[in-house]
Design a protein around this motif. Structure first.
Motif, mmCIF file in Angstrom:
data_model
loop_
_atom_site.group_PDB
_atom_site.id
_atom_site.type_symbol
_atom_site.label_atom_id
_atom_site.label_comp_id
_atom_site.label_asym_id
_atom_site.label_seq_id
_atom_site.Cartn_x
_atom_site.Cartn_y
_atom_site.Cartn_z
ATOM 1 N N SER A 2 -2.622 -5.402 1.573
ATOM 2 C CA SER A 2 -3.064 -5.705 3.101
ATOM 3 C C SER A 2 -1.657 -5.982 3.838
ATOM 4 O O SER A 2 -1.606 -6.084 4.880
ATOM 5 N N SER A 3 -0.628 -6.735 3.282
ATOM 6 C CA SER A 3 0.570 -6.986 3.706
ATOM 7 C C SER A 3 1.710 -6.175 3.501
ATOM 8 O O SER A 3 1.927 -5.909 2.187
ATOM 9 N N ARG A 4 2.509 -5.809 4.339
ATOM 10 C CA ARG A 4 3.652 -4.768 3.693
ATOM 11 C C ARG A 4 4.801 -5.303 3.014
ATOM 12 O O ARG A 4 5.209 -5.138 2.233
ATOM 13 N N THR A 5 4.928 -6.842 3.226
ATOM 14 C CA THR A 5 5.975 -7.571 2.485
ATOM 15 C C THR A 5 5.486 -7.684 1.004
ATOM 16 O O THR A 5 6.396 -7.708 0.211
ATOM 17 N N LEU A 6 4.075 -7.782 0.599
ATOM 18 C CA LEU A 6 3.776 -7.748 -0.552
ATOM 19 C C LEU A 6 4.372 -6.788 -1.390
ATOM 20 O O LEU A 6 4.321 -6.827 -2.659
ATOM 21 N N GLN A 7 4.859 -5.556 -0.910
ATOM 22 C CA GLN A 7 5.099 -4.521 -1.772
ATOM 23 C C GLN A 7 6.479 -4.835 -2.512
ATOM 24 O O GLN A 7 6.785 -4.273 -3.557
ATOM 25 N N LYS B 131 -2.565 -1.148 3.262
ATOM 26 C CA LYS B 131 -3.640 -0.473 3.777
ATOM 27 C C LYS B 131 -4.337 -1.514 4.736
ATOM 28 O O LYS B 131 -4.755 -2.544 4.180
ATOM 29 N N ASN B 132 -4.490 -1.398 6.062
ATOM 30 C CA ASN B 132 -5.212 -2.167 7.097
ATOM 31 C C ASN B 132 -5.611 -1.561 8.377
ATOM 32 O O ASN B 132 -5.825 -0.352 8.153
ATOM 33 N N ASP B 133 -5.860 -2.240 9.193
ATOM 34 C CA ASP B 133 -6.473 -1.643 10.636
ATOM 35 C C ASP B 133 -5.480 -0.766 11.129
ATOM 36 O O ASP B 133 -5.811 0.239 11.842
ATOM 37 N N SER C 222 -6.958 -6.410 -7.814
ATOM 38 C CA SER C 222 -8.076 -7.306 -7.815
ATOM 39 C C SER C 222 -7.707 -8.876 -7.357
ATOM 40 O O SER C 222 -8.325 -9.632 -7.093
ATOM 41 N N ASP C 223 -6.371 -9.274 -7.350
ATOM 42 C CA ASP C 223 -5.853 -10.518 -7.146
ATOM 43 C C ASP C 223 -4.348 -10.140 -6.495
ATOM 44 O O ASP C 223 -3.447 -10.184 -6.882
ATOM 45 N N GLU C 224 -4.708 -10.137 -5.143
ATOM 46 C CA GLU C 224 -3.266 -10.231 -4.247
ATOM 47 C C GLU C 224 -2.461 -11.419 -4.183
ATOM 48 O O GLU C 224 -1.461 -11.391 -4.156
#
Length: 777
Positions: free
Chosen positions: A239-244, A484-486, A505-507
């Protein structure tokens, strides 16, 4: 046989396979080096980028050029000329004449534009020729084959990645007549355009096959069928680009644990800006960045950019930036003095060297200075502000190699062409970035491109797909992520590759490696603060007294510990900022006026306020207040005619009163008939005291002013000047407030020993020390 690769990175990779071998190493060069050696241009020199822009600007000096809507002002032209060069270069490399574009009926509405472009191109070519120069645009027309170089080699093998343009193909065919020339290529559904290209030369090629083509004999020397293997690929969305970033480091660890060497792993960033995010979280320096580090991060760039912003943008951030970078005032003063002057090249270069260290020279900065000096000599005199903007633009395109990085390479998709890695991690695999939309079609539509057999949007996007497809197919393990978001979704290319996304399952688990939370230390928030403060020992102002009466804890922090309020750079104008500027304006104008005239007063106020600050926000405030001040000017003229004269402005006074040393700075004192009128300007709310609020009163500003000025002359009135309503509001309950002030001072004869927090939390809303008390919202 000399092997030719698409990039110098491929050449280095090729040579790395021979490091441990005791054998003769084959020759290998990049395609750019090959072309520079295989062709010569007699009696002409290659034009550098700066010279090309100057010549193109000179070529545009004809009447109809303005119809292209490209400004000829130098700085704007530099920026927009890239579209012209890209267009002309593409036509030249694909061997397409503008006349061929004119043959298409679908381009009739652009016929005038094409005519202008045709004239511009002809002018440009003529000027280049007159100066004995050439560039990519004219190279196909002026080059000759370097037979000596080609015959000294025993043949060439070019590893083709992507497509060939007509210039390259024609060059290779000419080379093939003098020495053996082969092309190695893989044909997939994404570069099947090569089937048509080589079919014209008599080669029959098929999708999903690798070939070695001999252009000298016009034969296919080898054919290998490309087996379709299942792709071992982990696809995730976030959901957040940074998490990549967390996903990248997770996959690197997983690949290395499976036995891969770090140098055999690549991270591909379709949008190279994401490299900054990866670098921010690369705590252990495992990554090396093929794109290098932008020169924007260099201290020399930061300082020059800070000076530019400081002079152009009158904001608080600009001042703090100058202080943070420790730029001396004499330097900013010199730049400011010369800012709008037209200077010679040497004068500008001298100023640009002011931040250079003679003992520790920066190669990129020195190189750009040398080139820039030559450009400036051709330009003649130019305004310093334009020269600095131009130089900053040049520096911003440069980068420094990442020499301190690790073994895992981060690169863009284009840099990866021709390379293969065991482990491939691709981020930002979204519809926005894969494939990236082309921005090249400024003059030509896709229909015209297809008609003229120029690469169209579909061709360019397929070329990108080919690079990704080659990387993915050549790897043992692949990991792909996207947002993946709006606003974002996965690329449709995932479906083409037959890859499905696994749900996370667990961001939260991906947050932890990036944002490790340490135990928060206990807050400094003592319930009790002990000490001793004798108010009579120092000076006492109305504001200091108000702090004591409002909150003794705030008084402790501000006056006893002398803790300074944090100054946060902010370009926004607060109510206090506007009030301070109004005070300055009234002081400046009235101190110079011997006779108060309503019209002259308004002219002077307008001149001061409009010149005090720049920007649309201040313009709005200034215009608004000038409307209010019309009534003020009218009242001032009336008071002058009634006999009032300005006696003092911004007057600082001291007086001993009942054992206390009172002090204050009075906005204004008027005099009439030897009696004084004390005035305090208010651009906001006027303090008002009632019998009911008297007991808790904490504002004694006018009472202090009375005690300060009454030692000289009789005081006729004490008033707040409401600048919005243009009226003088006299102090209410003055005698009662004086009695209350005496009571307070009597209590303060005993030193303060307890500094408790205020009971009401209302004052905490705007208190600078609110966090120390744990009362922030």
């Amino acid at each position: 046989m000399t092997e030719i690769f698409s990039t110098s990175r491929c050449v280095r990779e090729f040579y790395s396979h021979f490091l441990d071998r005791d054998a003769i190493v084959p020759k290998a060069i990049g395609i750019a080096e090959f072309e520079s050696k295989a062709i010569i241009v007699p009696n002409k020199s290659m034009a550098d980028e700066d010279t090309r822009v100057l010549i193109m600007q000179e070529a545009s000096e004809f009447k109809n050029f303005s119809e292209l809507k490209i400004e000829r002002e130098f700085l704007s032209f530099i920026k927009n000329s890239a579209y012209l060069f890209r267009f002309f270069e593409e036509l030249a490399l694909e061997d397409v004449l503008i006349e061929k574009l004119e043959l298409s009926d679908t381009y009739a509405q652009f016929e005038e534009h094409l005519s202008i472009l045709k004239e511009l191109l002809q002018n440009y070519k003529t000027l280049l020729s007159q100066k004995n120069l050439y560039d990519k645009i004219t190279l196909p027309e002026v080059y000759e084959i370097n037979q000596e170089f080609l015959k000294s080699n025993d043949g060439f093998l070019f590893h083709l990645e992507g497509f060939l343009n007509k210039f390259e193909l024609n060059l290779f065919l000419e080379v093939a007549k003098l020495t053996e020339f082969k092309i190695s290529l893989h044909v997939t559904k994404y570069n099947r355009k090569n089937i048509e290209l080589f079919e014209e030369l008599g080669f029959t090629l098929h999708v999903d096959s690798s070939y070695v083509l001999n252009l000298s004999t016009k034969t296919i020397e080898s054919t290998i069928k490309i087996n379709q293997q299942e792709i071992d690929c982990d696809v995730r969305y976030f959901s957040s680009r940074t998490l990549q970033s967390s996903f990248v480091y997770e996959k690197i660890e997983e690949f290395v644990s499976s036995g891969m060497k770090p140098e055999n792993i690549a991270v591909i960033v379709p949008d190279e800006n994401f490299a900054t995010t990866l670098k921010a979280f690369d705590s252990f320096k495992n990554l090396n960045f093929a794109m290098g580090e932008s020169f924007r991060h260099n201290e020399l760039f930061k300082k020059l950019d800070a000076v530019d912003k400081f002079i152009r943008i009158k904001e608080e951030e600009s001042k703090y930036r100058i202080n943070r970078l420790r730029i001396e005032k004499n330097i900013t003063d010199e730049f400011q003095k010369q800012w709008r002057k037209k200077l010679q090249a040497d004068e500008i270069i001298t100023l640009l060297r002011v931040f250079c260290d003679d003992d520790k020279k920066d190669d990129i900065y020195e190189e750009e200075l040398f080139k820039f000096q030559n450009l400036l000599k051709n330009l003649g005199k130019i305004e310093l502000q334009k020269a600095i903007k131009l130089f900053l633009n040049r520096l911003s395109t440069r980068s420094k190699d990442d020499v301190m990085g690790g073994k895992v390479t981060v690169m863009g998709a284009l840099e990866s062409r021709g390379m293969s890695y065991e482990g491939v991690i691709i981020v930002d695999f979204s519809d926005e970035f894969v494939p990236k939309r082309s921005q090249k079609d400024m003059f030509l539509s896709s229909t015209i491109r297809t008609h003229a057999k120029l690469p169209n949007r579909s061709d360019r996007e397929n070329l990108q797909r080919y690079f990704y497809y080659s990387l993915i197919r050549g790897a043992k393990k692949v990991a792909i992520s996207y947002t993946k978001n709006d606003q974002s979704m996965g690329s449709r290319f995932l479906d083409e590759l037959g890859l499905s996304t696994k749900a996370n399952s667990d961001e939260v688990s991906y947050f932890k490696p990036l944002f490790t939370c340490n135990t928060i230390p206990p807050r400094y928030n003592p319930e009790k603060v002990e000490g001793s403060y004798d108010v009579r020992a120092g000076t006492l102002s109305a504001s200091k007294l108000k702090t004591i009466l409002t909150c003794k804890r705030q008084f402790y922090y501000k006056y006893m510990l002398k803790s300074k309020e944090a100054e946060v750079p902010n370009s926004e104008l607060s109510v206090a900022d506007v009030g301070n500027i109004l005070h300055k304006a009234l002081h400046h104008v009235l101190q110079n006026m011997k006779v108060v005239d309503e019209n002259i007063l308004m002219i002077e106020l307008r001149r001061f306020l409009l010149n005090e600050k720049e920007g649309l926000i201040w313009q709005f405030h200034a215009d608004t207040w000038l409307e209010y001040l019309r009534e003020f000017a009218s009242l001032e003229a009336k008071r002058y005619n009634d006999g009032y004269r300005v006696y003092a402005l911004e007057k600082s006074l001291h007086v001993d009163y009942k054992g206390f040393k009172l002090e204050g700075k009075i906005d204004r004192v008027d005099i009439k008939d030897n009696k004084l009128s004390v005035i305090d300007y208010k651009s906001g709310k006027i303090p008002k005291t009632t019998v009911r609020t008297l007991e808790k009163e904490n504002t004694f500003q006018l009472e202090f002013y009375y005690l300060l000025v009454s030692q000289d002359k009789e005081v006729e009135s004490l008033s707040y000047y409401d600048l919005k309503k243009a009226e003088l509001v006299e102090e209410s309950l003055f005698d009662e407030k004086m009695e209350k002030l005496d009571e307070i001072l009597k209590e303060l004869e005993t030193p303060l020993t307890e500094f408790e927090k205020c009971e009401s939390k209302t004052p905490c809303q705007y208190c600078a020390y609110v966090k120390l008390c744990g009362r922030e919202v």
